[in-house]
Design an enzyme around this catalytic site. Structure first.
Site, PDB file in Angstrom:
ATOM      1  N   GLY A  10      35.325  31.690  40.008  1.00 23.66           N
ATOM      2  CA  GLY A  10      34.915  32.815  40.849  1.00 23.66           C
ATOM      3  C   GLY A  10      33.921  33.714  40.143  1.00 23.66           C
ATOM      4  O   GLY A  10      33.948  33.856  38.919  1.00 23.66           O
ATOM      5  N   ILE A 125      38.743  38.487  36.870  1.00 24.50           N
ATOM      6  CA  ILE A 125      39.120  39.830  37.299  1.00 24.50           C
ATOM      7  C   ILE A 125      40.633  39.997  37.280  1.00 24.50           C
ATOM      8  O   ILE A 125      41.137  41.124  37.245  1.00 24.50           O
ATOM      9  CB  ILE A 125      38.575  40.170  38.704  1.00 24.50           C
ATOM     10  CG1 ILE A 125      39.228  39.304  39.781  1.00 24.50           C
ATOM     11  CG2 ILE A 125      37.062  40.076  38.747  1.00 24.50           C
ATOM     12  CD1 ILE A 125      38.952  39.783  41.199  1.00 24.50           C
ATOM     13  N   ASP A 126      41.376  38.878  37.285  1.00 24.72           N
ATOM     14  CA  ASP A 126      42.844  38.955  37.328  1.00 24.72           C
ATOM     15  C   ASP A 126      43.461  39.329  35.990  1.00 24.72           C
ATOM     16  O   ASP A 126      44.653  39.637  35.932  1.00 24.72           O
ATOM     17  CB  ASP A 126      43.424  37.613  37.779  1.00 24.72           C
ATOM     18  CG  ASP A 126      43.113  37.302  39.230  1.00 24.72           C
ATOM     19  OD1 ASP A 126      42.969  38.249  40.019  1.00 24.72           O
ATOM     20  OD2 ASP A 126      43.017  36.105  39.577  1.00 24.72           O
ATOM     21  N   ARG A 170      46.650  35.960  42.250  1.00 27.49           N
ATOM     22  CA  ARG A 170      47.367  34.767  42.720  1.00 27.49           C
ATOM     23  C   ARG A 170      48.730  34.640  42.045  1.00 27.49           C
ATOM     24  O   ARG A 170      49.756  34.512  42.703  1.00 27.49           O
ATOM     25  CB  ARG A 170      46.524  33.523  42.430  1.00 27.49           C
ATOM     26  CG  ARG A 170      47.218  32.208  42.737  1.00 27.49           C
ATOM     27  CD  ARG A 170      46.344  31.038  42.337  1.00 27.49           C
ATOM     28  NE  ARG A 170      45.127  30.989  43.110  1.00 27.49           N
ATOM     29  CZ  ARG A 170      45.023  30.405  44.316  1.00 27.49           C
ATOM     30  NH1 ARG A 170      46.083  29.841  44.852  1.00 27.49           N
ATOM     31  NH2 ARG A 170      43.891  30.402  44.954  1.00 27.49           N
ATOM     32  N   GLU A 220      47.974  39.432  46.469  1.00 27.52           N
ATOM     33  CA  GLU A 220      47.929  38.343  47.444  1.00 27.52           C
ATOM     34  C   GLU A 220      48.974  37.266  47.198  1.00 27.52           C
ATOM     35  O   GLU A 220      49.392  36.558  48.111  1.00 27.52           O
ATOM     36  CB  GLU A 220      46.531  37.700  47.445  1.00 27.52           C
ATOM     37  CG  GLU A 220      46.159  37.057  46.112  1.00 27.52           C
ATOM     38  CD  GLU A 220      44.748  36.507  46.074  1.00 27.52           C
ATOM     39  OE1 GLU A 220      44.132  36.382  47.149  1.00 27.52           O
ATOM     40  OE2 GLU A 220      44.257  36.212  44.958  1.00 27.52           O
ATOM     41  N   ARG A 273      35.421  41.806  43.437  1.00 31.44           N
ATOM     42  CA  ARG A 273      34.730  41.054  42.399  1.00 31.44           C
ATOM     43  C   ARG A 273      33.212  41.152  42.518  1.00 31.44           C
ATOM     44  O   ARG A 273      32.485  40.488  41.772  1.00 31.44           O
ATOM     45  CB  ARG A 273      35.174  39.596  42.427  1.00 31.44           C
ATOM     46  CG  ARG A 273      34.762  38.823  43.653  1.00 31.44           C
ATOM     47  CD  ARG A 273      35.340  37.413  43.678  1.00 31.44           C
ATOM     48  NE  ARG A 273      35.611  36.869  42.374  1.00 31.44           N
ATOM     49  CZ  ARG A 273      36.729  36.193  42.045  1.00 31.44           C
ATOM     50  NH1 ARG A 273      37.654  35.982  42.956  1.00 31.44           N
ATOM     51  NH2 ARG A 273      36.895  35.720  40.837  1.00 31.44           N
TER      52      ARG A 273
END
Length: 340
Positions: A10, A125-126, A170, A220, A273
Protein backbone atom coordinates in the site's frame (compact mmCIF):
# COMPACT_ATOMS: atom_id res chain seq x y z
CA UNK A 1 27.77 0.40 -8.48
CA UNK A 2 24.19 0.40 -9.75
CA UNK A 3 21.43 0.24 -7.15
CA UNK A 4 17.71 -0.30 -7.66
CA UNK A 5 14.96 0.99 -5.40
CA UNK A 6 11.28 -0.01 -5.28
CA UNK A 7 8.16 0.63 -3.22
CA UNK A 8 5.74 -2.24 -2.63
CA UNK A 9 2.37 -2.79 -0.95
CA UNK A 10 0.00 0.00 0.00
CA UNK A 11 1.09 3.58 -0.61
CA UNK A 12 2.22 5.55 2.41
CA UNK A 13 3.19 9.15 3.23
CA UNK A 14 6.99 9.32 3.34
CA UNK A 15 7.86 6.89 0.55
CA UNK A 16 9.17 9.69 -1.64
CA UNK A 17 11.34 10.97 1.21
CA UNK A 18 13.09 7.58 1.35
CA UNK A 19 13.58 7.53 -2.42
CA UNK A 20 15.02 11.05 -2.30
CA UNK A 21 17.47 10.15 0.47
CA UNK A 22 18.67 7.00 -1.33
CA UNK A 23 19.19 8.90 -4.58
CA UNK A 24 20.87 11.94 -3.02
CA UNK A 25 23.29 10.01 -0.81
CA UNK A 26 23.85 7.23 -3.32
CA UNK A 27 24.86 9.66 -6.05
CA UNK A 28 26.51 12.47 -4.10
CA UNK A 29 28.51 10.38 -1.62
CA UNK A 30 29.14 7.14 -3.49
CA UNK A 31 28.79 8.07 -7.16
CA UNK A 32 26.29 5.26 -7.80
CA UNK A 33 23.78 4.97 -10.58
CA UNK A 34 20.30 4.63 -9.11
CA UNK A 35 17.41 2.94 -10.88
CA UNK A 36 13.78 3.04 -9.78
CA UNK A 37 11.70 -0.06 -10.43
CA UNK A 38 8.05 0.71 -11.05
CA UNK A 39 5.10 -0.80 -9.21
CA UNK A 40 6.73 -2.80 -6.46
CA UNK A 41 8.04 -6.27 -7.24
CA UNK A 42 6.30 -6.09 -10.61
CA UNK A 43 9.13 -3.80 -11.77
CA UNK A 44 12.00 -6.26 -11.36
CA UNK A 45 9.80 -9.08 -12.69
CA UNK A 46 8.94 -7.25 -15.93
CA UNK A 47 12.03 -5.06 -16.22
CA UNK A 48 9.99 -1.86 -15.91
CA UNK A 49 12.41 0.73 -14.54
CA UNK A 50 13.54 4.33 -14.87
CA UNK A 51 16.82 6.06 -14.05
CA UNK A 52 16.69 8.27 -10.96
CA UNK A 53 18.89 11.34 -10.94
CA UNK A 54 19.13 14.34 -8.66
CA UNK A 55 16.60 16.31 -10.69
CA UNK A 56 14.07 13.50 -10.40
CA UNK A 57 13.93 13.79 -6.61
CA UNK A 58 14.32 17.55 -6.27
CA UNK A 59 10.73 18.34 -5.27
CA UNK A 60 9.34 15.08 -3.90
CA UNK A 61 10.07 15.33 -0.16
CA UNK A 62 6.61 16.64 0.74
CA UNK A 63 4.66 14.59 -1.80
CA UNK A 64 2.50 11.72 -0.65
CA UNK A 65 2.30 8.41 -2.47
CA UNK A 66 5.29 7.22 -4.46
CA UNK A 67 6.76 8.44 -7.74
CA UNK A 68 7.60 4.82 -8.56
CA UNK A 69 4.11 3.43 -8.15
CA UNK A 70 3.29 0.37 -6.09
CA UNK A 71 1.56 -3.00 -6.25
CA UNK A 72 0.96 -6.12 -4.17
CA UNK A 73 2.85 -8.35 -6.61
CA UNK A 74 4.24 -11.54 -5.08
CA UNK A 75 6.98 -12.99 -7.32
CA UNK A 76 6.92 -16.25 -5.37
CA UNK A 77 3.28 -16.84 -6.22
CA UNK A 78 4.08 -16.98 -9.94
CA UNK A 79 7.61 -18.41 -9.71
CA UNK A 80 9.04 -15.18 -11.11
CA UNK A 81 12.30 -15.11 -9.15
CA UNK A 82 14.34 -16.10 -12.19
CA UNK A 83 12.80 -13.16 -14.05
CA UNK A 84 14.04 -10.85 -11.30
CA UNK A 85 17.53 -12.33 -11.60
CA UNK A 86 17.43 -11.82 -15.36
CA UNK A 87 16.27 -8.21 -15.02
CA UNK A 88 18.99 -7.33 -12.52
CA UNK A 89 21.63 -8.96 -14.73
CA UNK A 90 20.42 -7.28 -17.93
CA UNK A 91 20.21 -3.84 -16.29
CA UNK A 92 23.47 -4.23 -14.37
CA UNK A 93 21.81 -3.74 -10.99
CA UNK A 94 24.01 -4.91 -8.12
CA UNK A 95 21.58 -4.49 -5.22
CA UNK A 96 18.03 -3.52 -4.35
CA UNK A 97 16.57 -1.27 -1.67
CA UNK A 98 13.06 -2.58 -1.02
CA UNK A 99 10.69 -0.21 0.79
CA UNK A 100 7.60 -1.90 2.12
CA UNK A 101 5.71 -3.64 4.85
CA UNK A 102 5.30 -7.21 6.02
CA UNK A 103 4.61 -8.69 2.57
CA UNK A 104 7.16 -6.70 0.58
CA UNK A 105 9.91 -7.35 3.11
CA UNK A 106 8.89 -11.00 3.37
CA UNK A 107 9.66 -11.29 -0.34
CA UNK A 108 12.92 -9.39 0.23
CA UNK A 109 13.96 -11.91 2.88
CA UNK A 110 13.28 -14.84 0.56
CA UNK A 111 15.19 -13.18 -2.27
CA UNK A 112 18.22 -12.76 -0.01
CA UNK A 113 17.97 -16.45 0.83
CA UNK A 114 17.99 -17.08 -2.93
CA UNK A 115 21.18 -15.10 -3.42
CA UNK A 116 19.90 -11.64 -4.40
CA UNK A 117 21.35 -8.57 -2.65
CA UNK A 118 18.54 -6.71 -0.87
CA UNK A 119 18.32 -4.18 1.98
CA UNK A 120 14.92 -3.39 3.48
CA UNK A 121 13.23 -0.20 4.63
CA UNK A 122 10.10 -0.60 6.81
CA UNK A 123 6.92 1.10 5.66
CA UNK A 124 3.37 0.78 6.94
CA UNK A 125 0.79 3.16 8.30
CA UNK A 126 -0.35 0.34 10.62
CA UNK A 127 2.93 0.42 12.60
CA UNK A 128 2.73 -3.37 12.85
CA UNK A 129 6.23 -4.32 11.68
CA UNK A 130 8.19 -5.98 14.43
CA UNK A 131 11.78 -4.97 15.27
CA UNK A 132 11.20 -1.23 14.78
CA UNK A 133 9.62 1.14 17.28
CA UNK A 134 7.82 3.13 14.59
CA UNK A 135 7.36 3.08 10.85
CA UNK A 136 6.94 6.22 8.78
CA UNK A 137 3.39 6.86 7.60
CA UNK A 138 1.92 5.95 10.98
CA UNK A 139 2.24 9.46 12.40
CA UNK A 140 0.53 10.95 9.34
CA UNK A 141 -2.30 8.40 9.48
CA UNK A 142 -2.89 9.09 13.18
CA UNK A 143 -2.83 12.84 12.57
CA UNK A 144 -5.43 12.55 9.80
CA UNK A 145 -7.67 10.25 11.85
CA UNK A 146 -7.42 12.50 14.91
CA UNK A 147 -8.36 15.57 12.90
CA UNK A 148 -11.35 13.69 11.49
CA UNK A 149 -12.47 12.69 14.99
CA UNK A 150 -12.19 16.33 16.13
CA UNK A 151 -14.36 17.45 13.22
CA UNK A 152 -16.90 14.66 13.67
CA UNK A 153 -17.33 15.45 17.35
CA UNK A 154 -18.84 18.84 16.61
CA UNK A 155 -21.48 17.45 14.27
CA UNK A 156 -22.20 14.55 16.64
CA UNK A 157 -22.83 16.97 19.50
CA UNK A 158 -25.01 19.21 17.32
CA UNK A 159 -27.31 16.35 16.31
CA UNK A 160 -27.06 14.21 19.48
CA UNK A 161 -25.81 11.22 17.51
CA UNK A 162 -23.46 8.37 18.19
CA UNK A 163 -20.68 8.37 15.62
CA UNK A 164 -18.64 5.28 14.78
CA UNK A 165 -15.32 6.08 13.10
CA UNK A 166 -13.74 3.14 11.24
CA UNK A 167 -9.98 3.42 10.76
CA UNK A 168 -7.44 1.13 9.13
CA UNK A 169 -5.84 -1.74 11.00
CA UNK A 170 -6.22 -5.31 9.77
CA UNK A 171 -4.50 -7.19 12.58
CA UNK A 172 -3.07 -4.37 14.70
CA UNK A 173 -4.99 -1.54 16.33
CA UNK A 174 -2.25 1.06 16.65
CA UNK A 175 -4.04 3.70 14.54
CA UNK A 176 -7.29 3.18 16.43
CA UNK A 177 -5.52 3.32 19.79
CA UNK A 178 -3.48 6.45 19.11
CA UNK A 179 -6.12 8.42 17.22
CA UNK A 180 -8.80 7.38 19.70
CA UNK A 181 -6.73 8.58 22.65
CA UNK A 182 -5.70 11.77 20.88
CA UNK A 183 -9.27 12.48 19.76
CA UNK A 184 -10.84 11.74 23.12
CA UNK A 185 -12.93 8.82 21.87
CA UNK A 186 -15.35 7.26 24.33
CA UNK A 187 -14.75 3.72 23.04
CA UNK A 188 -11.77 2.26 21.15
CA UNK A 189 -12.04 -1.17 19.55
CA UNK A 190 -8.98 -3.02 18.23
CA UNK A 191 -8.38 -6.37 16.48
CA UNK A 192 -6.31 -7.68 19.40
CA UNK A 193 -9.28 -7.76 21.78
CA UNK A 194 -12.74 -9.02 20.74
CA UNK A 195 -15.39 -6.60 21.98
CA UNK A 196 -18.74 -7.01 23.68
CA UNK A 197 -21.52 -5.20 21.82
CA UNK A 198 -23.49 -5.08 25.08
CA UNK A 199 -20.60 -3.31 26.77
CA UNK A 200 -20.26 -0.85 23.89
CA UNK A 201 -23.98 -0.08 24.13
CA UNK A 202 -23.62 0.45 27.89
CA UNK A 203 -20.80 2.95 27.33
CA UNK A 204 -22.82 4.72 24.63
CA UNK A 205 -25.89 5.06 26.86
CA UNK A 206 -23.76 6.34 29.71
CA UNK A 207 -22.43 9.04 27.42
CA UNK A 208 -25.91 10.05 26.26
CA UNK A 209 -27.10 10.19 29.87
CA UNK A 210 -24.35 12.71 30.58
CA UNK A 211 -25.74 14.72 27.62
CA UNK A 212 -22.75 14.17 25.41
CA UNK A 213 -22.54 12.49 22.00
CA UNK A 214 -20.41 9.32 22.03
CA UNK A 215 -17.54 8.76 19.61
CA UNK A 216 -16.52 5.16 18.93
CA UNK A 217 -13.27 4.46 17.07
CA UNK A 218 -13.03 0.96 15.60
CA UNK A 219 -10.22 -0.65 13.61
CA UNK A 220 -11.36 -2.38 10.43
CA UNK A 221 -10.15 -5.73 11.75
CA UNK A 222 -11.93 -5.54 15.12
CA UNK A 223 -14.35 -8.40 15.82
CA UNK A 224 -17.23 -8.86 18.28
CA UNK A 225 -17.00 -11.62 20.85
CA UNK A 226 -17.95 -14.88 19.19
CA UNK A 227 -18.02 -13.21 15.77
CA UNK A 228 -15.63 -12.79 12.89
CA UNK A 229 -14.16 -10.08 10.66
CA UNK A 230 -16.52 -8.07 8.48
CA UNK A 231 -15.38 -8.45 4.88
CA UNK A 232 -15.80 -5.90 2.12
CA UNK A 233 -15.47 -8.69 -0.42
CA UNK A 234 -14.20 -12.25 -0.63
CA UNK A 235 -11.34 -11.36 -2.95
CA UNK A 236 -7.78 -12.12 -1.92
CA UNK A 237 -4.64 -10.35 -3.06
CA UNK A 238 -1.39 -12.02 -4.15
CA UNK A 239 -0.41 -12.51 -0.51
CA UNK A 240 -3.72 -14.09 0.47
CA UNK A 241 -5.24 -11.11 2.29
CA UNK A 242 -9.00 -10.54 2.10
CA UNK A 243 -10.38 -7.02 1.83
CA UNK A 244 -11.81 -5.87 5.14
CA UNK A 245 -14.38 -3.15 5.71
CA UNK A 246 -17.84 -2.70 7.11
CA UNK A 247 -17.48 -3.25 10.86
CA UNK A 248 -18.16 0.45 11.46
CA UNK A 249 -21.49 0.39 9.63
CA UNK A 250 -22.46 -2.90 11.28
CA UNK A 251 -21.71 -1.54 14.74
CA UNK A 252 -23.55 1.74 14.09
CA UNK A 253 -26.66 -0.21 13.14
CA UNK A 254 -26.36 -2.38 16.25
CA UNK A 255 -26.07 0.70 18.45
CA UNK A 256 -29.11 2.33 16.83
CA UNK A 257 -31.21 -0.83 17.19
CA UNK A 258 -30.31 -1.40 20.82
CA UNK A 259 -30.43 2.19 22.08
CA UNK A 260 -33.03 3.84 19.89
CA UNK A 261 -30.53 6.65 19.36
CA UNK A 262 -29.43 7.89 15.95
CA UNK A 263 -26.06 6.41 15.05
CA UNK A 264 -23.89 6.99 12.00
CA UNK A 265 -20.70 5.42 10.67
CA UNK A 266 -17.82 7.18 8.96
CA UNK A 267 -15.16 5.14 7.16
CA UNK A 268 -11.93 7.11 6.81
CA UNK A 269 -10.41 4.55 4.45
CA UNK A 270 -7.64 5.67 2.15
CA UNK A 271 -7.68 9.28 3.35
CA UNK A 272 -5.45 7.99 6.16
CA UNK A 273 -2.67 6.98 3.80
CA UNK A 274 -2.82 9.84 1.31
CA UNK A 275 -1.54 13.38 1.08
CA UNK A 276 1.38 15.23 2.60
CA UNK A 277 3.45 13.43 5.25
CA UNK A 278 3.92 15.05 8.64
CA UNK A 279 7.29 16.53 9.56
CA UNK A 280 7.99 13.52 11.80
CA UNK A 281 7.38 11.07 8.96
CA UNK A 282 9.52 13.09 6.55
CA UNK A 283 12.44 13.04 8.98
CA UNK A 284 12.08 9.35 9.87
CA UNK A 285 11.73 8.30 6.23
CA UNK A 286 14.76 10.39 5.27
CA UNK A 287 16.88 8.84 8.03
CA UNK A 288 15.79 5.35 6.98
CA UNK A 289 16.86 6.09 3.40
CA UNK A 290 20.24 7.44 4.44
CA UNK A 291 21.01 4.43 6.64
CA UNK A 292 19.80 2.00 3.96
CA UNK A 293 22.48 3.44 1.67
CA UNK A 294 25.08 2.75 4.36
CA UNK A 295 23.92 -0.87 4.56
CA UNK A 296 24.22 -1.25 0.79
CA UNK A 297 27.66 0.35 0.78
CA UNK A 298 28.80 -2.15 3.41
CA UNK A 299 27.19 -5.11 1.64
CA UNK A 300 25.06 -5.87 4.69
CA UNK A 301 22.44 -7.84 2.75
CA UNK A 302 19.34 -9.25 4.39
CA UNK A 303 19.06 -6.42 6.87
CA UNK A 304 16.38 -3.81 7.50
CA UNK A 305 16.91 -0.37 8.96
CA UNK A 306 14.86 0.18 12.11
CA UNK A 307 14.14 2.81 14.75
CA UNK A 308 15.14 1.94 18.31
CA UNK A 309 14.54 4.85 20.64
CA UNK A 310 15.99 7.72 18.63
CA UNK A 311 18.68 5.66 16.89
CA UNK A 312 18.55 4.00 13.49
CA UNK A 313 19.89 0.45 13.72
CA UNK A 314 19.95 -2.62 11.48
CA UNK A 315 18.05 -5.83 12.13
CA UNK A 316 17.77 -9.03 10.16
CA UNK A 317 14.85 -9.19 7.74
CA UNK A 318 14.04 -12.54 9.27
CA UNK A 319 13.58 -10.85 12.65
CA UNK A 320 11.51 -8.02 11.22
CA UNK A 321 9.07 -10.28 9.38
CA UNK A 322 8.80 -13.14 11.89
CA UNK A 323 5.68 -11.74 13.57
CA UNK A 324 3.44 -8.70 13.64
CA UNK A 325 3.76 -6.04 16.33
CA UNK A 326 0.31 -5.84 17.88
CA UNK A 327 -1.14 -3.67 20.63
CA UNK A 328 -0.26 -5.23 24.03
CA UNK A 329 -2.98 -5.60 26.63
CA UNK A 330 -1.46 -3.09 29.05
CA UNK A 331 -1.49 -0.37 26.37
CA UNK A 332 -5.14 -1.04 25.65
CA UNK A 333 -5.98 -1.02 29.35
CA UNK A 334 -4.53 2.49 29.61
CA UNK A 335 -7.17 3.67 27.13
CA UNK A 336 -10.04 1.85 28.89
CA UNK A 337 -9.95 4.46 31.65
CA UNK A 338 -11.64 6.88 29.22
CA UNK A 339 -14.35 4.54 27.94
CA UNK A 340 -17.95 5.59 28.56
Amino acid sequence: MRVGVLTGGGDCPGLNAVIRAVVRKGIEKHGWDVVGFRNGWAGPVTGDSRPLGLNDVEDILARGGTILGSSRTNPYKDDSVDKIRATLSEQGVDALVAIGGEDTLGVAKRLVDDGINVVGVPKTIDNDLDATDYTFGFDTAVHIATEAIDRLRTTAESHHRALVVEVMGRHAGWIALHSGLAGGANVILVPERPFSVDKVVEWVLRRFEAEYAPIIVVAEGAVPEGGKEVLHSGERDAFGHVRLGGVGQWLAEEIADRTGKESRAVVLGHTQRGGTPTAYDRVLATRFGLHAVDAVAEGDWGTMVALRGTDIVRVKLSEATAKLKTVPLDRYQEAEVFFG
